[in-house]
Design a protein around this motif. Structure first.
Motif, mmCIF file in Angstrom:
data_model
loop_
_atom_site.group_PDB
_atom_site.id
_atom_site.type_symbol
_atom_site.label_atom_id
_atom_site.label_comp_id
_atom_site.label_asym_id
_atom_site.label_seq_id
_atom_site.Cartn_x
_atom_site.Cartn_y
_atom_site.Cartn_z
ATOM 1 N N LYS A 1 66.289 -22.954 96.953
ATOM 2 C CA LYS A 1 65.256 -23.938 97.287
ATOM 3 C C LYS A 1 63.942 -23.472 96.703
ATOM 4 O O LYS A 1 63.733 -22.270 96.470
ATOM 5 C CB LYS A 1 65.115 -24.102 98.804
ATOM 6 N N GLY A 2 63.044 -24.408 96.455
ATOM 7 C CA GLY A 2 61.715 -24.055 95.984
ATOM 8 C C GLY A 2 60.908 -23.404 97.099
ATOM 9 O O GLY A 2 60.915 -23.885 98.234
ATOM 10 N N ASP A 3 60.221 -22.305 96.791
ATOM 11 C CA ASP A 3 59.487 -21.611 97.849
ATOM 12 C C ASP A 3 58.278 -22.400 98.320
ATOM 13 O O ASP A 3 57.756 -22.139 99.408
ATOM 14 C CB ASP A 3 59.047 -20.219 97.372
ATOM 15 N N LEU A 4 57.828 -23.398 97.545
ATOM 16 C CA LEU A 4 56.710 -24.248 97.950
ATOM 17 C C LEU A 4 57.163 -25.680 98.215
ATOM 18 O O LEU A 4 56.332 -26.579 98.312
ATOM 19 C CB LEU A 4 55.625 -24.248 96.862
ATOM 20 N N SER A 5 58.462 -25.893 98.321
ATOM 21 C CA SER A 5 59.012 -27.229 98.527
ATOM 22 C C SER A 5 60.024 -27.204 99.654
ATOM 23 O O SER A 5 60.455 -26.139 100.113
ATOM 24 C CB SER A 5 59.683 -27.759 97.243
ATOM 25 N N ARG A 6 60.423 -28.394 100.080
ATOM 26 C CA ARG A 6 61.398 -28.514 101.154
ATOM 27 C C ARG A 6 62.797 -28.165 100.683
ATOM 28 O O ARG A 6 63.569 -27.555 101.404
ATOM 29 C CB ARG A 6 61.351 -29.942 101.703
ATOM 30 N N SER A 7 63.124 -28.558 99.470
ATOM 31 C CA SER A 7 64.442 -28.227 98.913
ATOM 32 C C SER A 7 64.323 -28.069 97.400
ATOM 33 O O SER A 7 64.212 -26.957 96.903
ATOM 34 C CB SER A 7 65.474 -29.304 99.282
ATOM 35 N N GLU A 8 64.317 -29.189 96.667
ATOM 36 C CA GLU A 8 64.200 -29.128 95.210
ATOM 37 C C GLU A 8 62.840 -28.566 94.805
ATOM 38 O O GLU A 8 61.819 -28.926 95.397
ATOM 39 C CB GLU A 8 64.381 -30.529 94.618
ATOM 40 N N PRO A 9 62.781 -27.673 93.807
ATOM 41 C CA PRO A 9 61.483 -27.161 93.345
ATOM 42 C C PRO A 9 60.655 -28.275 92.710
ATOM 43 O O PRO A 9 60.811 -28.594 91.531
ATOM 44 C CB PRO A 9 61.869 -26.092 92.306
ATOM 45 N N SER B 1 60.543 -36.818 96.068
ATOM 46 C CA SER B 1 61.264 -37.125 97.304
ATOM 47 C C SER B 1 60.456 -36.726 98.537
ATOM 48 O O SER B 1 60.489 -37.421 99.560
ATOM 49 C CB SER B 1 62.611 -36.394 97.303
ATOM 50 N N GLU B 2 59.692 -35.644 98.448
ATOM 51 C CA GLU B 2 58.900 -35.225 99.599
ATOM 52 C C GLU B 2 57.753 -36.191 99.854
ATOM 53 O O GLU B 2 57.420 -36.494 101.006
ATOM 54 C CB GLU B 2 58.368 -33.807 99.370
ATOM 55 N N GLU B 3 57.132 -36.706 98.788
ATOM 56 C CA GLU B 3 56.052 -37.678 98.963
ATOM 57 C C GLU B 3 56.598 -38.993 99.518
ATOM 58 O O GLU B 3 55.955 -39.642 100.342
ATOM 59 C CB GLU B 3 55.360 -37.905 97.622
ATOM 60 N N ILE B 4 57.781 -39.390 99.083
ATOM 61 C CA ILE B 4 58.398 -40.604 99.618
ATOM 62 C C ILE B 4 58.697 -40.438 101.102
ATOM 63 O O ILE B 4 58.484 -41.351 101.908
ATOM 64 C CB ILE B 4 59.683 -40.937 98.838
ATOM 65 N N ARG B 5 59.171 -39.248 101.484
ATOM 66 C CA ARG B 5 59.460 -39.000 102.893
ATOM 67 C C ARG B 5 58.204 -39.092 103.750
ATOM 68 O O ARG B 5 58.215 -39.708 104.813
ATOM 69 C CB ARG B 5 60.104 -37.623 103.047
ATOM 70 N N GLU B 6 57.104 -38.509 103.282
ATOM 71 C CA GLU B 6 55.859 -38.570 104.045
ATOM 72 C C GLU B 6 55.349 -39.999 104.140
ATOM 73 O O GLU B 6 54.821 -40.413 105.182
ATOM 74 C CB GLU B 6 54.813 -37.670 103.386
ATOM 75 N N LYS B 7 55.503 -40.767 103.083
ATOM 76 C CA LYS B 7 55.064 -42.171 103.099
ATOM 77 C C LYS B 7 55.869 -42.968 104.121
ATOM 78 O O LYS B 7 55.316 -43.765 104.893
ATOM 79 C CB LYS B 7 55.219 -42.775 101.709
ATOM 80 N N VAL C 1 79.214 -27.932 99.111
ATOM 81 C CA VAL C 1 77.866 -27.446 98.813
ATOM 82 C C VAL C 1 77.296 -26.896 100.116
ATOM 83 O O VAL C 1 77.140 -27.633 101.090
ATOM 84 C CB VAL C 1 76.967 -28.562 98.254
ATOM 85 N N VAL C 2 77.010 -25.604 100.139
ATOM 86 C CA VAL C 2 76.602 -24.916 101.362
ATOM 87 C C VAL C 2 75.107 -24.660 101.320
ATOM 88 O O VAL C 2 74.602 -24.009 100.396
ATOM 89 C CB VAL C 2 77.362 -23.586 101.529
ATOM 90 N N LYS C 3 74.379 -25.168 102.317
ATOM 91 C CA LYS C 3 72.945 -24.961 102.414
ATOM 92 C C LYS C 3 72.604 -24.410 103.799
ATOM 93 O O LYS C 3 73.381 -24.524 104.747
ATOM 94 C CB LYS C 3 72.187 -26.276 102.199
ATOM 95 N N GLY C 4 71.411 -23.822 103.904
ATOM 96 C CA GLY C 4 70.965 -23.284 105.178
ATOM 97 C C GLY C 4 70.762 -24.381 106.218
ATOM 98 O O GLY C 4 70.330 -25.485 105.898
ATOM 99 N N GLY C 5 71.064 -24.064 107.481
ATOM 100 C CA GLY C 5 70.995 -25.076 108.533
ATOM 101 C C GLY C 5 70.079 -24.724 109.674
ATOM 102 O O GLY C 5 70.296 -25.184 110.798
ATOM 103 N N ILE C 6 69.041 -23.919 109.424
ATOM 104 C CA ILE C 6 68.163 -23.497 110.509
ATOM 105 C C ILE C 6 67.450 -24.681 111.158
ATOM 106 O O ILE C 6 67.100 -24.643 112.346
ATOM 107 C CB ILE C 6 67.134 -22.462 109.981
ATOM 108 N N LYS C 7 67.253 -25.754 110.407
ATOM 109 C CA LYS C 7 66.589 -26.939 110.955
ATOM 110 C C LYS C 7 67.379 -27.536 112.107
ATOM 111 O O LYS C 7 66.807 -28.140 113.026
ATOM 112 C CB LYS C 7 66.398 -27.986 109.840
ATOM 113 N N PHE C 8 68.704 -27.379 112.098
ATOM 114 C CA PHE C 8 69.563 -27.938 113.134
ATOM 115 C C PHE C 8 70.198 -26.847 113.992
ATOM 116 O O PHE C 8 71.244 -27.067 114.599
ATOM 117 C CB PHE C 8 70.647 -28.808 112.491
#
Length: 407
Positions: free
Chosen positions: A95-103, A123-129, A291-298
């Protein structure tokens, strides 16, 4: 709620689906290429050519990327932009260190400079909108309900029939002008555009973001696929497999005085090292095509995607549950492994409810830790060969909802 596809999974917006199919067409960083043969173009000949290894004409294209091991963050940094995008677009690693997922930090900064030109948002700007629009919809609906109640009270006091209230619905409501203005500012004058162009020429943006790989992802790419070279942050020299294997385990140990462990050799030689336990689970699901990703959010260890975050929401949430083959190893362990103790029903109900609310099925992945006494005479822990002695068993847990499961 996101629409469902034919297989029952939750899909994401279809506007860019065809484009994403091209961008993320490869599930792994390695590419397999078979030179075309005009004399045998059939699928049968191609299948025979692939299966007839080592005489196969199929070529494996290895990107040979580099990353820097950072023990402070227990991760590997991929600072090269091209290498970072290869790992993200071919398997969604890191993941991007300054992004939610994609750099996407650089793209967001460029969009901030060019909002008036109507560029496509990340995608992050669309989510905030969308979040701001949902919040505005709830406020408008609450205001409409209050106005309808006040109108009903006035009509009752005046002895007349109350006017039919107009309550906004999710299907017909549209953002107000003020909300849209927050997202799309007024078009600047030609003079200001010239100033912006000059500013961009004078102060070009530098991409300061890097891709951050977990230790499990980095070792899978380095040992499992042989497409990542890990550099030592102190010397900037490539680390050997033995150095990587030792470093990824040692980083989980607190500083131990030499008087306790002699010369310090064998400090990480334990089968219950957190890196080994979690890598066994990670490698298990990755080798099955997930595809295995971190799940700390859940509140879980991993999330499992069929193709990746840009295509579907994760269908499964995984909690790693270490199980000791020999209970005596647990008594002498320097680690406090999460999940090794018997869980309470309140904990299980909490985790299950959280993931049920977001349409995810909870999986308890029991990783059996080999016995130290049974394998003490061998030198298995000095190499990844010890991973063959771990076993992973999955227990699927679903929350029973009588109103939904009557059929």
């Amino acid at each position: 709620m996101a629409p469902r596809n034919r297989r029952g999974g939750h899909t994401k917006g279809g506007g860019r689906r065809n484009e994403n199919n091209k961008i993320y067409a490869h599930p792994l960083p390695l590419l397999f290429h078979t030179p075309s043969d005009p004399q045998s173009p059939s699928l049968l000949h191609k299948a025979i050519g692939i299966l007839s290894s080592p005489f196969s004409r199929t070529q494996v294209i290895n990107p040979h990327c580099e990353g820097i091991y950072d023990p402070a963050t227990k991760s590997v940094w991929v600072v090269n932009r091209e290498h970072a995008m290869i790992f993200w677009r071919r398997g969604f690693f890191g993941k991007g260190d300054l992004s939610r997922s994609e750099p996407s930090w650089l793209a967001r900064q460029l969009n901030a400079r060019k909002l008036a030109r109507g560029n496509q948002m990340t995608s992050e700007e669309i989510r905030e909108k969308r979040r701001k629009e949902r919040q505005q919809f709830k406020l408008d609906r609450a205001k409409a309900l209050v106005d309808a109640a006040l109108e009903a009270d006035r009509a009752f006091a005046e002895g007349r029939e109350a006017a039919l209230p107009v309550i906004p619905s999710g299907a017909t409501w549209k953002p107000s002008t003020s909300t849209s203005e927050e997202q799309i500012p007024e078009s600047p004058s030609p003079e200001s555009e010239d100033e912006d162009d000059n500013l961009e020429e004078e102060e070009p943006l530098e991409d300061v973001e890097h891709l951050q790989l977990t230790l499990q992802e980095a070792f899978f790419l380095s040992w499992g696929l042989d497409c990542l070279t890990i550099l030592d942050s102190a010397t900037n020299e490539p680390m050997s497999l033995k150095d990587i294997w030792r470093a990824f385990q040692d980083v989980h140990f607190p500083p131990i005085p030499a008087s306790i462990d002699g010369d310090g050799a064998g400090v990480s030689s334990r089968f219950d090292n957190p890196f080994l336990v979690h890598y066994a689970a990670y490698h298990h699901f990755r080798s099955l095509g997930w595809v295995v990703k971190g799940g700390i959010k859940f509140c879980v260890d991993y999330l499992l995607y069929k193709r990746g975050p840009v295509f579907h929401h994760a269908e499964f949430a995984v909690v790693v549950m270490p199980v000791y083959e020999d209970p005596e190893d647990k008594k002498t362990s320097p680690f406090n492994l999460y999940g090794a103790e018997p869980f309470s029903w309140s904990w299980l109900s909490t985790i299950n409810r959280v993931n049920s609310q977001v349409q995810k099925t909870l999986i308890l992945a029991y990783v059996t830790i080999p016995s130290q006494s049974r394998l003490s005479e061998t030198d298995l822990l000095s190499s990844p060969a010890c991973l063959a002695h771990y076993s992973v068993r999955e227990v699927v847990l679903r929350r029973f909802i009588p109103a939904r499961m009557r059929d």
